[in-house]
Scaffold this active site. Structure first.
Site, PDB file in Angstrom:
ATOM      1  N   SER A 182     -32.244  59.370 -28.560  1.00  0.00           N
ATOM      2  CA  SER A 182     -31.232  58.740 -27.712  1.00  0.00           C
ATOM      3  C   SER A 182     -31.722  58.424 -26.311  1.00  0.00           C
ATOM      4  O   SER A 182     -31.163  57.563 -25.646  1.00  0.00           O
ATOM      5  CB  SER A 182     -29.992  59.631 -27.634  1.00  0.00           C
ATOM      6  OG  SER A 182     -30.338  60.894 -27.099  1.00  0.00           O
ATOM      7  N   HIS A 210     -27.704  57.476 -33.725  1.00  0.00           N
ATOM      8  CA  HIS A 210     -27.935  56.177 -33.077  1.00  0.00           C
ATOM      9  C   HIS A 210     -28.476  55.135 -34.043  1.00  0.00           C
ATOM     10  O   HIS A 210     -28.769  54.013 -33.625  1.00  0.00           O
ATOM     11  CB  HIS A 210     -28.905  56.337 -31.899  1.00  0.00           C
ATOM     12  CG  HIS A 210     -28.260  56.983 -30.718  1.00  0.00           C
ATOM     13  ND1 HIS A 210     -27.526  56.283 -29.787  1.00  0.00           N
ATOM     14  CD2 HIS A 210     -28.198  58.276 -30.342  1.00  0.00           C
ATOM     15  CE1 HIS A 210     -27.068  57.115 -28.872  1.00  0.00           C
ATOM     16  NE2 HIS A 210     -27.453  58.340 -29.191  1.00  0.00           N
ATOM     17  N   LYS A 241     -20.222  56.167 -32.175  1.00  0.00           N
ATOM     18  CA  LYS A 241     -21.077  55.208 -31.468  1.00  0.00           C
ATOM     19  C   LYS A 241     -20.858  53.818 -32.074  1.00  0.00           C
ATOM     20  O   LYS A 241     -19.868  53.174 -31.735  1.00  0.00           O
ATOM     21  CB  LYS A 241     -22.526  55.691 -31.507  1.00  0.00           C
ATOM     22  CG  LYS A 241     -22.656  57.088 -30.843  1.00  0.00           C
ATOM     23  CD  LYS A 241     -24.072  57.572 -30.754  1.00  0.00           C
ATOM     24  CE  LYS A 241     -24.154  59.060 -30.444  1.00  0.00           C
ATOM     25  NZ  LYS A 241     -23.607  59.471 -29.167  1.00  0.00           N
TER      26      LYS A 241
HETATM   27  C1  LIG Z   1     -28.927  61.967 -31.367  1.00  0.00           C
HETATM   28  C2  LIG Z   1     -27.491  62.370 -31.240  1.00  0.00           C
HETATM   29  N1  LIG Z   1     -26.953  63.186 -32.163  1.00  0.00           N
HETATM   30  C3  LIG Z   1     -25.672  63.579 -32.100  1.00  0.00           C
HETATM   31  C4  LIG Z   1     -24.853  63.149 -31.082  1.00  0.00           C
HETATM   32  C5  LIG Z   1     -23.443  63.628 -31.033  1.00  0.00           C
HETATM   33  O1  LIG Z   1     -22.566  62.663 -31.531  1.00  0.00           O
HETATM   34  P1  LIG Z   1     -21.044  62.665 -31.078  1.00  0.00           P
HETATM   35  O2  LIG Z   1     -20.987  61.950 -29.762  1.00  0.00           O
HETATM   36  O3  LIG Z   1     -20.342  61.975 -32.189  1.00  0.00           O
HETATM   37  O4  LIG Z   1     -20.623  64.093 -30.940  1.00  0.00           O
HETATM   38  C6  LIG Z   1     -25.349  62.281 -30.123  1.00  0.00           C
HETATM   39  C7  LIG Z   1     -24.456  61.772 -29.050  1.00  0.00           C
HETATM   40  O5  LIG Z   1     -24.405  62.139 -27.964  1.00  0.00           O
HETATM   41  C8  LIG Z   1     -26.707  61.888 -30.183  1.00  0.00           C
HETATM   42  O6  LIG Z   1     -27.230  61.097 -29.250  1.00  0.00           O
END
Ligand SMILES: Cc1ncc(COP(=O)(O)O)c(C=O)c1O
Length: 393
Positions: A182, A210, A241
């Protein structure tokens, strides 16, 4: 008056201010979108994960409203007691078909999907072998599991192999990577790790938060992108997302999903999604499959913007996705760039430690399918102006 037992927190906050790491929350005055009003300023928004612009898509809005009218605003229970509605089951069937797995289960967020899964499928006798840049939710899940945590340098499958060689073959081992990272926008070493998982008999897990809606056919994610169907035992995706709503899910074998029903603590001990959220996500999957032009536009925009930043001479790292960092080094510089952009109508968050390693502070940009070329050109012009004023290249 008694002394404030939380007084030390103010000192911690002052330290953050001293390190240019204190960030007040930016507040949107209206809906999330490619252009948005943030802190009462109209901006080109390069900070959201709303890759396909689905947060305000008319089909999603209509289906959410219909579900509100049909089923109410909440479920009033955790999934395992009285909080499972037919619409939750329909969404999970649909996600399983989308990911080409036997079954799927939805959690309240991507965070809880990762943390709840890793912590429940491993025990203190097991080992997790994890990319050093994996998401915080994987790290927290690993800590909760009490398994031995072995971290390999970013994308370094050779180092992962050496770790595997050092562990007893009889130990249960989980190999895990983000599909798309991310903060850098690069892809995990999934094909190489799958080969290791086959060779060493490990459980293979990917966090495609992502990648879902972005990579693979109709946004099926990196497993589809690399054609690794059947070789990744646990696929996590997020509904927060590209899907535009809220939630996370795990797709895999029926046994895995039924085990999570019984052991994943966020699933067991936290109330289920409002039915309107499930309806929104179902509508989003219809849109993904029915409007392939959206993903094509996302990628056109991503290529245009990334090339523009690179032509300006910025260090954009190793991104392979619509996430493009502008890496500047010190947190103070990243925050000055972000603030200068914001003053000129471009919202791109500055990010420093601990989210990224010290010395690698950056402004992170994410383009979406709904940005116009004018939006993106304007943002590039402002990057050029503010970057020049700060002497960044
Ligand atoms: C790589 C990754 N995994 C998991 C998440 C968590 O997802 P969520 O925002 O649905 O809790 C995020 C988001 O921040 C992320 O960037």
């Amino acid at each position: 008056m008694r002394p404030d037992p939380l007084g030390y927190l103010a000192n911690e906050l002052q330290t953050l201010r001293d390190q240019s790491l204190y960030r007040p929350l930016r507040v949107l005055d209206g809906a999330q979108g490619a252009r948005a009003s943030v802190d009462h300023r109209s901006v080109v928004n390069l900070s959201s994960n709303n890759y396909l612009g689905l947060t305000t898509h008319p089909v999603l809005l209509e289906r959410a409203q219909q579900a509100l009218r049909d089923f109410g605003v909440g479920t009033g229970s955790v999934r395992t007691i009285a909080g499972t509605m037919e619409i939750h089951m329909a969404l999970e069937r649909r996600l399983a078909a989308f990911k080409q797995t036997e079954a799927a289960v939805v959690f309240q967020s991507g965070f809880t999907a990762n943390a709840g899964t890793v912590s429940s499928i491993l025990t203190r006798d097991d080992a997790i072998i994890s990319d050093e840049l994996n998401h915080a939710s994987i790290i927290d899940g690993a800590r909760l599991s009490r398994a031995t945590i072995k971290v390999f340098p970013h994308r370094d499958a050779g180092a992962a192999r050496r770790i595997l060689e050092s562990l007893p073959k009889t130990q249960r081992r989980l190999l895990i990577t983000d599909g798309v990272f991310s903060m850098d926008g690069d892809l995990g070493a999934l094909p190489e790790l799958c080969a290791l998982a086959d060779e060493f008999g490990c459980i293979m897990m990917v966090d495609d938060a992502h990648a879902s809606g972005v990579f693979g056919r109709d946004g099926r994610g990196t497993v589809d992108h690399f054609n690794l169907h059947g070789r990744v035992d646990v696929q996590v995706g997020t509904l927060s997302k590209a899907i535009g709503a809220l939630g996370g899910y795990v797709a895999g074998s029926r046994a895995l999903i039924e085990f999570l029903h019984h052991r994943a603590r966020p699933f067991l001990f936290s109330t289920s999604h409002p039915p309107s959220v499930a309806a929104t996500c179902l509508a989003a999957l219809d849109v993904l499959e029915g409007e392939p032009g959206l993903i094509a536009r996302l990628w056109d925009n991503a290529r245009f913007f990334k090339a523009g930043l690179q032509a300006l001479g910025f260090n954009t790292g190793v991104s392979e996705s619509p996430i493009t960092p502008v890496i500047v080094g010190e947190a103070a510089t990243a925050m000055a760039l972000s603030d200068g952009l914001f003053a000129r109508g471009v919202f791109a968050q500055g990010i420093g430690a601990p989210t990224v390693p010290p010395g690698k502070a950056r402004v992170r940009t994410i383009v979406t399918a709904t940005h116009t070329r004018d939006d993106l050109q304007y943002a590039l012009d402002m990057f050029a102006a503010v970057g020049a004023a700060l002497g960044i290249r």
